[in-house]
Design a protein around this motif. Sequence first.
Motif, PDB file in Angstrom:
ATOM      1  N   LYS A 121       0.791  -1.277   0.107  1.00  0.00           N
ATOM      2  CA  LYS A 121      -0.136   0.037  -0.087  1.00  0.00           C
ATOM      3  C   LYS A 121       0.837   1.272   0.138  1.00  0.00           C
ATOM      4  N   GLY A 122       2.175   0.950   0.152  1.00  0.00           N
ATOM      5  CA  GLY A 122       3.157   2.270   0.187  1.00  0.00           C
ATOM      6  C   GLY A 122       2.850   3.122   1.533  1.00  0.00           C
ATOM      7  N   THR A 123       2.313   2.796   2.721  1.00  0.00           N
ATOM      8  CA  THR A 123       2.429   3.488   3.780  1.00  0.00           C
ATOM      9  C   THR A 123       3.342   3.080   4.787  1.00  0.00           C
ATOM     10  N   ALA A 124       3.949   4.101   5.222  1.00  0.00           N
ATOM     11  CA  ALA A 124       5.102   4.540   6.246  1.00  0.00           C
ATOM     12  C   ALA A 124       4.923   4.083   7.269  1.00  0.00           C
ATOM     13  N   VAL A 125       3.932   4.019   8.055  1.00  0.00           N
ATOM     14  CA  VAL A 125       3.492   3.949   9.299  1.00  0.00           C
ATOM     15  C   VAL A 125       3.699   2.252   9.381  1.00  0.00           C
ATOM     16  N   ASP A 126       3.112   1.626   8.456  1.00  0.00           N
ATOM     17  CA  ASP A 126       3.107  -0.052   8.389  1.00  0.00           C
ATOM     18  C   ASP A 126       4.471  -0.356   8.153  1.00  0.00           C
ATOM     19  N   LEU A 127       5.186   0.192   7.398  1.00  0.00           N
ATOM     20  CA  LEU A 127       6.614  -0.271   7.218  1.00  0.00           C
ATOM     21  C   LEU A 127       7.454   0.057   8.372  1.00  0.00           C
ATOM     22  N   VAL A 128       7.257   1.210   9.038  1.00  0.00           N
ATOM     23  CA  VAL A 128       7.999   1.465  10.267  1.00  0.00           C
ATOM     24  C   VAL A 128       7.623   0.274  11.553  1.00  0.00           C
ATOM     25  N   LEU A 129       6.426   0.276  11.524  1.00  0.00           N
ATOM     26  CA  LEU A 129       5.889  -0.874  12.709  1.00  0.00           C
ATOM     27  C   LEU A 129       6.172  -2.299  12.422  1.00  0.00           C
ATOM     28  N   GLY A 130       6.312  -2.451  10.979  1.00  0.00           N
ATOM     29  CA  GLY A 130       6.892  -4.180  10.789  1.00  0.00           C
ATOM     30  C   GLY A 130       8.129  -4.211  11.046  1.00  0.00           C
ATOM     31  N   VAL A 131       9.224  -3.282  10.463  1.00  0.00           N
ATOM     32  CA  VAL A 131      10.542  -3.317  10.983  1.00  0.00           C
ATOM     33  C   VAL A 131      10.705  -3.425  12.603  1.00  0.00           C
ATOM     34  N   ALA A 132       9.861  -2.450  13.365  1.00  0.00           N
ATOM     35  CA  ALA A 132      10.017  -2.483  14.607  1.00  0.00           C
ATOM     36  C   ALA A 132       9.601  -3.913  15.362  1.00  0.00           C
ATOM     37  N   VAL A 133       8.380  -4.417  14.687  1.00  0.00           N
ATOM     38  CA  VAL A 133       8.221  -5.621  15.353  1.00  0.00           C
ATOM     39  C   VAL A 133       9.079  -6.706  14.957  1.00  0.00           C
TER      40      VAL A 133
END
Length: 93
Positions: free
Chosen positions: A68-80
Amino acid sequence: MEALLDVIDILPLGELVGLKPMSYATRLGLATLAFGAAMNADKVIARVIGFVWLLLAGAGLFLIGITKGTAVDLVLGVAVLGAAGYSWWYTRS
């Protein structure tokens, strides 16, 4: 103040996230519980379940962010995924 309004007009905040806000709250709450379970060096089954859940949740958020090209999801995915890696490293040493 005008500069802030210009930034909001240029970058709609709704396009930064791919899921509903309650979904994020639920996922982050479960990720916190899974991280606590994954860090428990005494209980092997709880540690494995927590670790696997962190891997799946992190990969899911990361993939949502990519598709989806969403920054929040990318950051949260990397954090988890980072939390899963840290829990694995912590319980191995």
